[in-house]
Design an enzyme around this catalytic site. Structure first.
Site: not given
Length: 573
Positions: A137, A195, A221, A242-245
């Site tokens: 990434k 992101l 992301s 950090i939230g599902g990336s």
């Protein structure tokens, strides 16, 4: 006062796109007719992309990470052969579904040549990843290569650094660890601007679509990673979450991922959005075409003892005994052994906020049925409010008032992408006392969830091993229609470990609109009304399997058994 820029951001982005394409060898470039044909395809995976590849290349890229490494170690394939195959496939993938922000095939091929020579001379590999091409990434720094992280202002450097004595000199710790293990790094994949969105769109290369269904998003992301793997341009990559990336793109693109607890792996010298917010840290994770690939990556990186170089990493080596203990509870088809304790799994059908679409409902039911058929225990999971966890976690992501984001936008004058304008307008940061109060609320959420988990031991006295949850209330989403992130964000607030497995695909002949469902709130209504069986047809459906903190080996083992049970249930009798 308006800032004047010597070069408009649009021109800088256009030049970057040209430079990236110029790094693709002429013999690998597609004709205008081929590019036009790709835009007319709903599904560009499998047979479509393979029309541009030779049989020997297809043979390489259809092989997963572990057998590839084994073949290279045994001398059945060379690192150069494997690297060139993935470089070509990634080049084609990018041309038909712009998913790469950085291409450095020349560096990769030179590295592969050195690895082949090392194996020939020394009779042993450099490390456990010897010769395996790995994608990154575009948050991770490779010497001599840009890191834009989706920002136009970062073009020509990394982390916004324009000092020529420092540009391109930074190398992320994970980069060093992968190289020490013998990996070949060959490209960096696209991300959304900031992101912080479950889609992949930036002002440099635009949107990356879902390779299985171009009506839909590849997720974010780490969306470029997942899109590349769906096209077999890589078998193993590194992302962040950090939230599902790492979980969202894996589920949306029909592949696998592992999200560890943040302090398990090193984030040192990696780029990030709002890096000073570390109450709920982003975590490095892996995306792969196989669970074995995720396991190989975790085991390999931990063998370098990352905690010695990064004090943020807890000193927990890879625990083979934990992984083996989980696998010992079932046979290779995932069926519970009579002389062992079966798995006990919670299942969260919905979060009480937004009801999953019909394909997700069906995918969850398939997993539940497979688990029960394999002789394992299943209990309904009704934890403390996910709405509270979502609100707290989301507040931390926006705590700086979008100051970090706007500082990077000002480097070039580029605007926020349309999907972010409602959330990332510049405003005052959260005051310190409010930030501290949110921290206390977050801890209370973690404690309440832990207490609930403990309470589910029930009459049998057996602790719940893990919980099966949707990734999102929809399969790969219509761009701009991702309105609810609680299914993944709650796991980040809890800092739990999670793995993603693919289950099925949306099917317009089976997953019709449920006319009986009445939405319970406006977000639920917006999600429910966005469902169209025709548009979603063919979209992958995945689930996440969630264990507690620092239970990466355990959750990988459980995911392996659940996936085996699912495959066994789907196979003809």
């Amino acid at each position: 006062m308006m800032t004047e820029y010597p070069i408009p951001w649009e021109a800088r982005a256009a030049k970057k796109r040209e430079d990236t394409l110029a790094k693709i060898p002429a013999e690998w470039r597609l004709s205008p007719a081929d590019l036009e044909l790709a835009t007319k395809q709903r599904d560009i995976t499998g047979p479509f992309i393979e029309r541009f590849l030779e049989p020997e290349v297809i043979d390489v890229v259809k092989t997963d990470s572990v057998p590839l490494v084994n073949d290279i170690r045994a001398g059945k394939r060379s690192a150069v052969e494997v690297t060139k195959a993935f470089c070509k496939t990634a080049a084609i993938a990018h041309q038909i579904n712009n998913c790469l922000l950085e291409i450095f095939f020349d560096i990769a091929i030179k590295r592969a040549e050195e690895l082949d020579e090392y194996l020939r001379v020394n009779g042993k590999p450099v490390g456990p990843l010897h010769g395996l091409p790995i994608s990154l990434k575009d948050q991770f720094h490779v010497k001599g290569v840009d890191t834009t992280m989706g920002y136009v202002g970062w073009i020509g450097g990394n982390m916004g650094i324009t000092d020529p004595t420092k540009t391109h000199q930074i190398e992320s710790q994970i980069t060093k660890e992968l190289l020490a293990c013998g990996a070949v790094l060959f490209c960096k994949t696209s991300v959304p601007q900031t992101l912080l969105i479950g889609d992949t769109y930036n002002n440099i290369i635009g949107r990356t679509l879902n390779p299985h269904n171009n009506n839909l998003s590849c997720g974010g992301s780490s969306g470029g990673e997942a899109a590349l793997m769906a096209l077999r341009g890589s078998t193993l990559g590194v992302g962040t979450d950090i939230g599902g990336s790492v979980r969202i793109p894996a589920a949306f693109c029909g592949i696998f991922s592992l999200k560890p607890t943040p302090e398990r792996l090193s984030y040192r010298d990696a780029a990030n959005t709002n890096p000073g917010q570390n109450t709920y840290r982003s975590t490095l994770g892996f995306i792969s075409t196989s669970l074995d690939g995720c396991e190989l990556a975790l085991k390999s990186v931990l063998s370098t003892r990352p905690w010695l170089q990064d004090p943020a990493v807890v000193p927990i080596p890879y625990r083979q005994d934990v992984f083996d203990n989980v696998l010992s509870r079932a046979d290779t088809s995932g069926r519970a052994k009579a002389d062992h304790r079966p798995l006990k799994l919670g299942i969260l059908w919905n979060d009480g906020i937004v009801e999953p679409h019909p394909p997700i409902r069906r995918g969850m039911a398939m997993v539940a049925e497979a688990v029960k058929k394999a002789g394992h225990k299943l209990v309904d999971w009704n934890p403390p409010s996910h709405a509270t966890a979502l609100k707290i976690h989301h507040s931390f992501l926006l705590a700086d008032g979008a100051r970090d984001v706007h500082d990077h936008l000002l480097l070039s004058g580029e605007p926020l992408i349309a999907d972010l304008q409602a959330y990332f307008n510049l405003r005052d940061p959260i005051p310190l006392l409010e930030y501290q109060a949110l921290t206390v609320q977050g801890l209370a959420c973690e404690q309440a969830y832990s207490d609930y988990w403990n309470s589910m031991s029930g009459d049998d006295g057996q602790e719940v091993d893990a919980v099966i949850m949707p990734i999102a209330p929809h399969a790969a989403v219509i761009p701009g229609k991702y309105t609810h992130l609680a299914y993944t964000e709650v796991v980040n607030l809890l800092n739990y470990s999670a793995a993603v497995i693919p289950v099925t695909k949306a099917d317009k002949g089976v997953d019709g609109v449920d006319e009986t469902y009445t939405p319970v709130n406006e977000v639920d209504r917006a999600n429910w009304e966005s469902y169209d069986p025709e548009i979603y047809h063919g979209a992958p459906v995945g689930v996440q399997i969630v264990a507690r903190k620092f239970e990466e080996e355990k959750v990988l083992g459980i995911a392996k058994l659940v996936h085996a049970a699912l495959k066994n249930a789907q196979s003809p009798a």
